[in-house]
Write a protein that holds these residues in place. Structure first.
Motif, PDB file in Angstrom:
ATOM      1  N   UNK A 183     -53.606  57.324  20.749  1.00  0.00           N
ATOM      2  CA  UNK A 183     -52.181  57.610  20.614  1.00  0.00           C
ATOM      3  C   UNK A 183     -51.598  57.085  19.311  1.00  0.00           C
ATOM      4  N   UNK A 184     -52.011  55.877  18.950  1.00  0.00           N
ATOM      5  CA  UNK A 184     -51.471  55.266  17.731  1.00  0.00           C
ATOM      6  C   UNK A 184     -51.828  56.101  16.496  1.00  0.00           C
ATOM      7  N   UNK A 185     -53.076  56.573  16.455  1.00  0.00           N
ATOM      8  CA  UNK A 185     -53.523  57.374  15.313  1.00  0.00           C
ATOM      9  C   UNK A 185     -52.795  58.712  15.281  1.00  0.00           C
ATOM     10  N   UNK A 186     -52.613  59.283  16.458  1.00  0.00           N
ATOM     11  CA  UNK A 186     -51.907  60.556  16.565  1.00  0.00           C
ATOM     12  C   UNK A 186     -50.518  60.433  15.957  1.00  0.00           C
ATOM     13  N   UNK A 187     -49.882  59.304  16.258  1.00  0.00           N
ATOM     14  CA  UNK A 187     -48.535  59.066  15.744  1.00  0.00           C
ATOM     15  C   UNK A 187     -48.534  58.918  14.231  1.00  0.00           C
ATOM     16  N   UNK A 188     -49.522  58.174  13.743  1.00  0.00           N
ATOM     17  CA  UNK A 188     -49.642  57.976  12.299  1.00  0.00           C
ATOM     18  C   UNK A 188     -49.808  59.301  11.577  1.00  0.00           C
ATOM     19  N   UNK A 189     -50.600  60.197  12.181  1.00  0.00           N
ATOM     20  CA  UNK A 189     -50.900  61.464  11.512  1.00  0.00           C
ATOM     21  C   UNK A 189     -49.728  62.436  11.601  1.00  0.00           C
ATOM     22  N   UNK A 190     -48.923  62.282  12.652  1.00  0.00           N
ATOM     23  CA  UNK A 190     -47.732  63.124  12.852  1.00  0.00           C
ATOM     24  C   UNK A 190     -48.001  64.609  12.641  1.00  0.00           C
ATOM     25  N   UNK A 191     -49.161  65.058  13.064  1.00  0.00           N
ATOM     26  CA  UNK A 191     -49.473  66.474  12.929  1.00  0.00           C
ATOM     27  C   UNK A 191     -49.769  66.912  11.510  1.00  0.00           C
ATOM     28  N   UNK A 192     -49.779  65.948  10.563  1.00  0.00           N
ATOM     29  CA  UNK A 192     -50.050  66.292   9.160  1.00  0.00           C
ATOM     30  C   UNK A 192     -51.516  66.653   8.953  1.00  0.00           C
ATOM     31  N   UNK A 193     -52.354  65.950   9.657  1.00  0.00           N
ATOM     32  CA  UNK A 193     -53.784  66.134   9.469  1.00  0.00           C
ATOM     33  C   UNK A 193     -54.404  66.412  10.822  1.00  0.00           C
ATOM     34  N   UNK A 194     -55.162  67.485  10.900  1.00  0.00           N
ATOM     35  CA  UNK A 194     -55.888  67.754  12.126  1.00  0.00           C
ATOM     36  C   UNK A 194     -57.329  67.330  11.943  1.00  0.00           C
ATOM     37  N   UNK A 240     -60.065  56.062  16.545  1.00  0.00           N
ATOM     38  CA  UNK A 240     -59.019  55.174  16.023  1.00  0.00           C
ATOM     39  C   UNK A 240     -58.838  55.282  14.509  1.00  0.00           C
ATOM     40  N   UNK A 241     -59.726  56.009  13.834  1.00  0.00           N
ATOM     41  CA  UNK A 241     -59.581  56.152  12.380  1.00  0.00           C
ATOM     42  C   UNK A 241     -60.323  57.360  11.858  1.00  0.00           C
ATOM     43  N   UNK A 242     -59.819  57.927  10.756  1.00  0.00           N
ATOM     44  CA  UNK A 242     -60.480  59.060  10.098  1.00  0.00           C
ATOM     45  C   UNK A 242     -60.691  58.703   8.637  1.00  0.00           C
ATOM     46  N   UNK A 243     -61.894  58.893   8.138  1.00  0.00           N
ATOM     47  CA  UNK A 243     -62.166  58.603   6.732  1.00  0.00           C
ATOM     48  C   UNK A 243     -61.761  59.789   5.858  1.00  0.00           C
ATOM     49  N   UNK A 244     -61.418  59.505   4.606  1.00  0.00           N
ATOM     50  CA  UNK A 244     -61.062  60.597   3.688  1.00  0.00           C
ATOM     51  C   UNK A 244     -62.200  61.615   3.577  1.00  0.00           C
ATOM     52  N   UNK A 245     -61.826  62.871   3.399  1.00  0.00           N
ATOM     53  CA  UNK A 245     -62.835  63.937   3.328  1.00  0.00           C
ATOM     54  C   UNK A 245     -63.333  64.131   1.904  1.00  0.00           C
ATOM     55  N   UNK A 246     -64.601  64.509   1.803  1.00  0.00           N
ATOM     56  CA  UNK A 246     -65.135  64.837   0.478  1.00  0.00           C
ATOM     57  C   UNK A 246     -65.010  66.331   0.195  1.00  0.00           C
ATOM     58  N   UNK A 247     -64.902  67.151   1.247  1.00  0.00           N
ATOM     59  CA  UNK A 247     -64.715  68.591   1.050  1.00  0.00           C
ATOM     60  C   UNK A 247     -64.150  69.194   2.326  1.00  0.00           C
TER      61      UNK A 247
END
Ligand code: GDP
Ligand code: ZN
Length: 314
Positions: free
Chosen positions: A35-46, A67-74
């Motif tokens: 839930x916390x991550x969902x809030x942080x992302x606010x629908x900006x990133x799926x 609980x976390x998503x790493x930056x994407x390379x592609x």
């Protein structure tokens, strides 16, 4: 929840809600965004297949927590059908695309191969050309001419024969430890090649559908297939890379999808040169001078006309 239970994982499958994730020990679990991550992302990133995430086991719930998503390379994305501005991410962190075709049976169509390569370029994915069925080549010279066409454009070219075993060791090394999308026309030997490299995959051959589709019907999302033997590599099974990407491509970015044009792109007389009819075009001069392959340039013009037509349709 103690910190020590958090671990890294890769998203294998899912389209929203519950995702299948795989931890480095090979364990697979269902997981949902915390839930916390969902809030942080606010629908900006799926979240997408291929994402690297942090997960924590949740004993009480049926799914683990992401609980976390790493930056994407592609990202491989496609324009949402039916919506002009919509874009959907098909898969993240793809390392490379193998564009496979046969030197004979079926006969290769270089223009079709260029299409696959442009889709890879448009998504900033590194592409390799695989010339399969070299055992069926009409002659050595034919294979070499094809290989030269793509090598001159800057692509690594691999010659393989599933039947004779040529190039298989080299391909196994290319797949090792990487996330690879395999694409190309049907019947060229994609499934056969993958099975020859990793028999445990047990992919069905001689199918009309894309190689790694393995009996699935209409799928929307992509999924990852872990290579066996603790290889740490993955195959991306997408519902047809050929349907992806090209229509999200900006017309004025098409010239950048032909890597061998790069040295000439700033050199045309007009800054917005389409390299079609303008005087003082450096790309056309390179074609006339034999530096850029004329049939590659024709592919560019064909795709350009196609994109122009589709832009009108939208
Ligand atoms: P896909 O549609 O690209 O997955 O192609 P398949 O793997 O189903 O292969 C199509 C046909 O080509 C099958 O009959 C294979 O046995 C055959 N084939 C695949 N690779 C080779 C090869 O290197 N040499 C020859 N002679 N036949 C091959
Ligand atoms: Zn130009």
């Amino acid at each position: 929840m103690s910190e020590s239970q958090a671990r890294r994982a890769i998203v294998m499958e899912g389209t929203g809600g519950v995702w299948r994730v795989r931890t480095p020990d090979g364990g697979e679990h269902d997981a949902a965004l915390a839930g916390r991550l969902k809030q942080e992302l606010k629908g900006q990133l799926k979240l997408a297949v291929g994402d690297h995430v942090t997960v924590e086991p949740d004993e009480r719930a049926s799914a683990w927590r992401i609980t976390g998503i790493e930056p994407r390379t592609s990202v491989l994305s496609r324009r949402e059908p039916g919506g002009r501005y919509g874009e959907r991410i098909v898969a993240a962190n793809i390392d490379q695309v193998l564009v496979v075709f046969a030197v004979a049976s079926p006969e290769p169509h270089p223009r079709m191969i260029d299409r696959f390569l442009v889709i890879a370029e448009a998504n900033d994915l590194r592409a390799h050309v695989v010339l399969n069925k070299v055992d069926l080549a009409h002659g050595e010279a034919d294979v070499e001419a094809l290989a030269r066409r793509f090598a001159a454009a800057g692509y690594p070219v691999h010659r393989t024969s599933v039947k004779r075993g040529d190039g298989l060791e080299e391909m196994r090394r290319e797949l090792h430890g990487r996330v690879t999308a395999v694409t190309g026309p049907s019947g060229v030997g994609k499934s056969s090649l993958l099975n020859a490299l990793h028999p445990e995959l047990g992919l069905r051959t001689q199918e009309v559908s894309p190689s790694v589709n393995k009996g699935r019907h209409t799928t929307v999302g992509a999924r990852l297939i872990a290579l066996p033997d603790g290889d740490e590599g993955y195959l991306v099974d997408t519902p047809g890379l050929r349907e992806v990407g090209l229509w999200g491509l900006q017309l004025d970015a098409l010239d950048q999808c032909f890597p061998e044009f790069a040295p000439f792109l700033g050199e045309c007389r007009f800054q917005d040169c389409t390299h079609a009819i303008e005087p003082g075009c450096a790309v056309r001069a390179a074609v006339d001078g034999g530096t850029v392959d004329a049939s590659r340039y024709e592919s560019y013009l064909k795709l350009r006309a196609e994109l122009e037509a589709s832009d009108r349709d939208w």
